[in-house]
Design a protein around this motif. Structure first.
Motif, PDB file in Angstrom:
ATOM      1  N   ILE A  66     -10.171  -3.981  70.834  1.00 50.71           N
ATOM      2  CA  ILE A  66     -11.013  -3.606  69.696  1.00 50.71           C
ATOM      3  C   ILE A  66     -11.470  -2.160  69.874  1.00 50.71           C
ATOM      4  N   ASP A  67     -11.184  -1.356  68.875  1.00 47.91           N
ATOM      5  CA  ASP A  67     -11.638   0.030  68.849  1.00 47.91           C
ATOM      6  C   ASP A  67     -12.879   0.060  67.949  1.00 47.91           C
ATOM      7  N   LEU A  68     -14.042  -0.049  68.568  1.00 47.42           N
ATOM      8  CA  LEU A  68     -15.300  -0.043  67.811  1.00 47.42           C
ATOM      9  C   LEU A  68     -15.598   1.358  67.302  1.00 47.42           C
ATOM     10  N   HIS A  69     -16.003   1.437  66.044  1.00 49.54           N
ATOM     11  CA  HIS A  69     -16.360   2.723  65.445  1.00 49.54           C
ATOM     12  C   HIS A  69     -17.860   2.856  65.214  1.00 49.54           C
ATOM     13  N   ASP A  99      -3.728  -2.834  64.182  1.00 51.40           N
ATOM     14  CA  ASP A  99      -4.300  -1.712  63.441  1.00 51.40           C
ATOM     15  C   ASP A  99      -5.009  -2.185  62.162  1.00 51.40           C
ATOM     16  N   SER A 100      -5.422  -3.442  62.147  1.00 55.72           N
ATOM     17  CA  SER A 100      -6.155  -3.965  60.993  1.00 55.72           C
ATOM     18  C   SER A 100      -7.653  -3.770  61.196  1.00 55.72           C
ATOM     19  N   PRO A 101      -8.410  -3.770  60.114  1.00 54.68           N
ATOM     20  CA  PRO A 101      -9.857  -3.555  60.222  1.00 54.68           C
ATOM     21  C   PRO A 101     -10.543  -4.663  61.019  1.00 54.68           C
ATOM     22  N   PHE A 102     -11.567  -4.264  61.742  1.00 52.04           N
ATOM     23  CA  PHE A 102     -12.434  -5.196  62.460  1.00 52.04           C
ATOM     24  C   PHE A 102     -13.807  -5.080  61.830  1.00 52.04           C
ATOM     25  N   ASP A 103     -14.357  -6.198  61.408  1.00 55.81           N
ATOM     26  CA  ASP A 103     -15.685  -6.211  60.795  1.00 55.81           C
ATOM     27  C   ASP A 103     -16.307  -7.563  61.130  1.00 55.81           C
ATOM     28  N   MET A 104     -17.220  -7.566  62.086  1.00 55.39           N
ATOM     29  CA  MET A 104     -17.783  -8.815  62.594  1.00 55.39           C
ATOM     30  C   MET A 104     -19.301  -8.756  62.535  1.00 55.39           C
ATOM     31  N   THR A 105     -19.887  -9.835  62.071  1.00 51.78           N
ATOM     32  CA  THR A 105     -21.338  -9.982  62.075  1.00 51.78           C
ATOM     33  C   THR A 105     -21.721 -10.879  63.239  1.00 51.78           C
ATOM     34  N   PRO A 133      -4.826 -14.965  63.748  1.00 51.27           N
ATOM     35  CA  PRO A 133      -4.318 -15.449  65.021  1.00 51.27           C
ATOM     36  C   PRO A 133      -3.631 -14.374  65.851  1.00 51.27           C
ATOM     37  N   ALA A 134      -3.269 -13.246  65.253  1.00 50.66           N
ATOM     38  CA  ALA A 134      -2.646 -12.167  66.031  1.00 50.66           C
ATOM     39  C   ALA A 134      -3.645 -11.552  67.003  1.00 50.66           C
ATOM     40  N   SER A 135      -4.915 -11.720  66.719  1.00 47.09           N
ATOM     41  CA  SER A 135      -5.938 -11.143  67.580  1.00 47.09           C
ATOM     42  C   SER A 135      -6.421 -12.180  68.575  1.00 47.09           C
ATOM     43  N   ASP A 136      -6.357 -11.847  69.843  1.00 52.19           N
ATOM     44  CA  ASP A 136      -6.873 -12.761  70.858  1.00 52.19           C
ATOM     45  C   ASP A 136      -8.242 -12.306  71.348  1.00 52.19           C
ATOM     46  N   PHE A 137      -8.830 -11.343  70.660  1.00 54.05           N
ATOM     47  CA  PHE A 137     -10.049 -10.748  71.189  1.00 54.05           C
ATOM     48  C   PHE A 137     -11.105 -10.502  70.125  1.00 54.05           C
ATOM     49  N   THR A 138     -10.901 -10.960  68.920  1.00 55.93           N
ATOM     50  CA  THR A 138     -11.781 -10.608  67.814  1.00 55.93           C
ATOM     51  C   THR A 138     -13.238 -10.953  68.069  1.00 55.93           C
ATOM     52  N   GLY A 139     -13.521 -12.075  68.671  1.00 57.10           N
ATOM     53  CA  GLY A 139     -14.897 -12.513  68.786  1.00 57.10           C
ATOM     54  C   GLY A 139     -15.654 -11.994  69.966  1.00 57.10           C
TER      55      GLY A 139
END
Length: 141
Positions: A66-69, A99-105, A133-139
């Motif tokens: 995750i590339d946090l901005h 390279d998809s957006p990450f937006d987590m609350t 499912p492509a992301s193993d690290f989203t949470g």
């Protein structure tokens, strides 16, 4: 950080370290026996990490996933327990692999003693992981 750092100040400092991708410094904010919990973690994901070493292992490759901005929305609430805060926040950036957006609350309940995190309960949204499912690290926060 000095040992008399208020939990809210320590937490804000930790967010900046995550934005700076300084994971070792973020892990240094933890007590050696700190507990990191994920009450809403889906099956196959860790629900509890015990100790600073386990937290370090879990977070080691975070910037590779995750590339946090930014954390554009952060509200820190004091509780009746002096060393515990409740945090409502949103993290945005991109998922490195797709390279998809990450937006987590997130909602976090964090306890600090002597300037170090002793307990962190991270109530992140597991549906985001199940939808991508492509992301193993989203949470992971």
């Amino acid at each position: 950080m000095p040992t008399n750092t208020a939990p809210a100040d320590l937490y804000r400092h930790g967010l900046q370290l995550l934005l700076d991708k300084n994971i070792p410094a973020w892990v240094d904010l933890w007590d050696d026996n700190g507990i990191f919990e994920f009450p809403f973690a889906p099956e196959g994901w860790p629900k509890r990490l015990e100790g600073k070493a386990a937290v370090a292992d879990y977070m080691r490759d975070y910037p590779d996933h995750i590339d946090l901005h930014d954390f554009p929305d952060v509200e820190i609430h004091q509780t009746t327990t002096a060393h515990t805060i409740v945090v409502e926040m949103r993290g945005v950036g991109r998922l490195v692999e797709t390279d998809s957006p990450f937006d987590m609350t997130y909602i976090a309940v964090v306890t600090v003693k002597d300037g170090l995190i002793t307990r962190y309960r991270d109530y992140w949204n597991p549906l985001a992981v199940l939808q991508d499912p492509a992301s193993d690290f989203t949470g992971r926060s």
